[in-house]
Design a protein around this motif. Structure first.
Motif, short mmCIF file in Angstrom:
data_model
loop_
_atom_site.label_atom_id
_atom_site.label_comp_id
_atom_site.label_asym_id
_atom_site.label_seq_id
_atom_site.Cartn_x
_atom_site.Cartn_y
_atom_site.Cartn_z
N ALA A 2 0.99 -1.33 0.12
CA ALA A 2 0.10 0.14 -0.03
C ALA A 2 0.87 1.12 -0.17
O ALA A 2 2.06 1.08 0.25
CB ALA A 2 -0.89 0.10 1.34
N THR A 3 0.35 2.30 -0.48
CA THR A 3 1.02 3.73 -0.29
C THR A 3 0.89 4.33 1.08
O THR A 3 0.52 3.84 1.95
CB THR A 3 0.32 4.62 -1.19
OG1 THR A 3 -1.09 4.67 -0.88
CG2 THR A 3 0.03 4.22 -2.75
N LEU A 5 0.81 6.27 4.54
CA LEU A 5 -0.28 6.82 5.30
C LEU A 5 -0.66 8.18 4.81
O LEU A 5 0.21 9.01 4.66
CB LEU A 5 -0.20 6.61 6.74
CG LEU A 5 -0.23 5.39 7.60
CD1 LEU A 5 -0.13 5.68 8.93
CD2 LEU A 5 -1.85 5.22 7.30
N ALA A 477 -6.19 3.95 1.17
CA ALA A 477 -5.43 4.24 -0.08
C ALA A 477 -5.29 2.99 -1.02
O ALA A 477 -5.70 1.64 -0.44
CB ALA A 477 -3.94 4.50 0.41
N ASN A 479 -3.95 0.02 -2.90
CA ASN A 479 -2.78 -0.97 -3.29
C ASN A 479 -2.34 -0.91 -4.73
O ASN A 479 -3.08 -0.39 -5.45
CB ASN A 479 -2.97 -2.15 -2.48
CG ASN A 479 -4.01 -3.00 -2.87
OD1 ASN A 479 -4.34 -2.64 -4.00
ND2 ASN A 479 -4.27 -4.01 -2.21
N PRO A 487 -3.46 1.29 4.79
CA PRO A 487 -2.33 1.09 4.45
C PRO A 487 -1.64 0.34 5.81
O PRO A 487 -1.82 0.94 6.88
CB PRO A 487 -1.57 2.51 4.33
CG PRO A 487 -2.98 3.43 4.08
CD PRO A 487 -3.90 2.81 4.74
N GLU A 488 -0.76 -0.25 5.50
CA GLU A 488 0.33 -0.78 6.79
C GLU A 488 1.22 0.27 6.99
O GLU A 488 1.84 0.86 6.05
CB GLU A 488 0.74 -2.00 6.34
CG GLU A 488 -0.02 -3.29 5.93
CD GLU A 488 -0.76 -3.85 7.09
OE1 GLU A 488 -0.14 -3.45 8.21
OE2 GLU A 488 -1.61 -4.56 6.87
#
Length: 496
Positions: A2-3, A5, A477, A479, A487-488
């Motif tokens: 993911a993008t 934060l 967001a 991925n 997001p992670e």
């Protein structure tokens, strides 16, 4: 993958001071002061009314004219303008910090004190702005930003502080909606909440302040007033929670005491209580900067104000503020919208310890009236003596700076108690307050739009939407596969 934060954004792309080039903590405002000054003809100086600057380009001058109109209503044809205050904060910081209990500095309001109050208030507000309260987020209850990026992400780099450590707390008491928990089974924590931080001024800011400042900022609750019903908890001796106290008559509100001292051995973040985290960090910083002039400044809003006062008492009573040389580090609390914390003996013990407390309140706010709405410091002295051992007799502490939101021409009539209690509204009132009976005149370029960041308090003609602060797409967001996901965090431990 993911993008990153997303950051908090404003619909007008001017969150906080982004539209203005000056450095707020260092700026000396032009305002009515306690010094002699002439009465000058009112100047049509666009710079003095440039709160309009942050909105004019968005609304084709409409809001500008409305702001001007409100300024005209607020000011007489002639206004008193003080000459530029040439004092340096480094030379007067002990007075600003409460050396003489702010004697002669509140009416009229000293301009350097106003600037400092707003700056520390913004450091308390940062606790709200950085808190992840989204229950659909697996990181709910944590701080959104890493300590090393905290002030940068919030647009507060000009304040000149660096986060030394975060404070986490565990709660087992019945304070509704005090703690936010994620509904995600893989949540970062189900037992801990981020509740504040310890910061220290950098070299440049320390030179401006005249000392190295250790600041502790506490977060209040994020719901409006749901926890006020819990203020009627009974008073308990502070020594019951192993906080040293030579007088068993010193009592504080049991809920605040529990929150400050609770720990959870099964939780990595709360194996130590908030109290233990703070004492250890302050002790470490005092040792690190032992060769410098130091101060301890504690700030908080609402519940955070109560915790600020409680932690100030603890630091002084345990002697953490005493340096190896025997010199005592001055400790001061700048409290915003705070409730009563303890009984009269608690107040007296704070005074004996030399802790200075300045409480900023809106006279229409109900929170500072509790607990002890009926049994408090205002009852007759004879009854006060009889009630000394009472479980319900509370007392405010320190010096009060009372503001009235009805003095501001920018705020609307409302019955919403949450607006009266809002921290950004308090900072707006500080910006325009000069003294009792004096006209409300803004002294800096602090954007009035901040008042509506999490409330609906501005008059509609300013065209600032209520509760405009928001996280883009509520934190979702896309991925690489094109799905909208939470997001992670690359390394969640970096946020702790």
């Amino acid at each position: 993958m993911a993008t990153p934060l997303p950051k908090i954004i404003s619909p007008y792309n001017r969150y906080r001071h982004e539209a203005f080039p000056f450095k707020y903590p260092i700026r000396t405002p032009i305002t009515a002061t306690k010094f002699s000054f002439p009465v000058l003809k009112r100047r049509q100086d666009k710079e003095l009314t440039s709160i309009k600057g942050g909105v004019s380009s968005m609304n084709n001058g409409y809001v500008v004219s409305e702001l001007e109109r409100e300024k005209e209503k607020a000011d007489d044809e002639e206004i008193i303008i003080g000459k530029e205050d040439m004092r340096k904060l480094a030379d007067t910081w002990l007075e600003i910090h409460g050396l003489d209990n702010w004697e002669g500095m509140l009416d009229p309001l000293d301009p350097l004190l106003r600037s400092e109050l707003i700056r520390y208030g913004e450091m308390a507000q940062a606790c709200y702005d950085a808190f992840d309260s989204e229950t659909f987020s697996k990181y709910c209850g944590s701080c959104k930003y890493r300590p090393t990026k905290f002030f940068e992400c919030l647009g507060l780099m000009q304040h000149g502080y660096e986060v030394a450590s975060y404070i986490h707390a565990s709660c087992e008491i019945n304070l509704p909606d005090l703690f936010q928990r994620s509904i995600c089974p893989e949540a970062w924590s189900q037992t801990a909440n981020w509740i504040g931080y310890v910061a220290v001024s950098n070299d440049k800011m320390s030179a401006h302040l005249g000392r190295r400042d250790i600041t502790i900022a506490w977060r209040g609750t994020l719901t409006r007033l749901e926890w006020i019903e819990d203020f009627m908890y009974f008073l308990r001796p502070i020594s019951l929670k192993k906080i040293p106290c030579p007088d068993p008559r010193v009592r504080v509100e049991s809920g605040f005491l529990d929150l400050y001292t609770n720990k959870n051995k099964s939780c990595q973040l709360c194996k130590r209580s908030a109290r233990e985290q703070i004492l250890a960090e302050v002790k470490r910083l005092i040792q690190q900067y032992k060769d410098e002039n130091l101060s301890i400044t504690i700030t908080g809003h609402s519940l955070g104000s109560a915790l600020a006062i409680l932690s100030a008492y603890d630091i002084a009573e345990t002697g953490i503020d005493v340096m190896d040389s025997g010199k005592v580090v001055p400790t001061c609390v700048f409290s915003f919208s705070g409730p009563r914390v303890g009984n009269i003996r608690f107040k007296e013990r704070l005074e004996e310890l030399g802790v200075k407390i300045l409480r900023v309140v809106n006279i229409h706010d109900k929170v500072p009236q509790a607990p002890g709405i009926f049994f408090n410091e205002h009852i007759p002295l004879a009854l006060r003596k009889l009630g000394e051992m009472s479980l319900w007799l509370y007392s405010h502490v320190g010096v009060e700076l009372a503001l009235d939101h009805k003095d501001s021409p920018f705020l609307k009539e409302t019955s919403d108690l949450g607006c009266f209690h809002n921290l950004e509204a308090h900072l707006h009132l500080l910006d325009g307050y000069h003294g009792k009976g004096q006209k409300f005149v803004l002294t800096s370029r602090r954007d009035i739009a901040l008042v509506n960041k999490a409330s609906d308090f501005l008059k509609k003609q300013f065209l600032i939407p209520p509760k405009w602060q928001q996280s883009e797409n509520k934190g979702l967001a896309r991925n690489q596969e094109g799905y909208w996901v939470q997001p992670e965090r690359p390394n969640p431990r970096d946020h702790l």
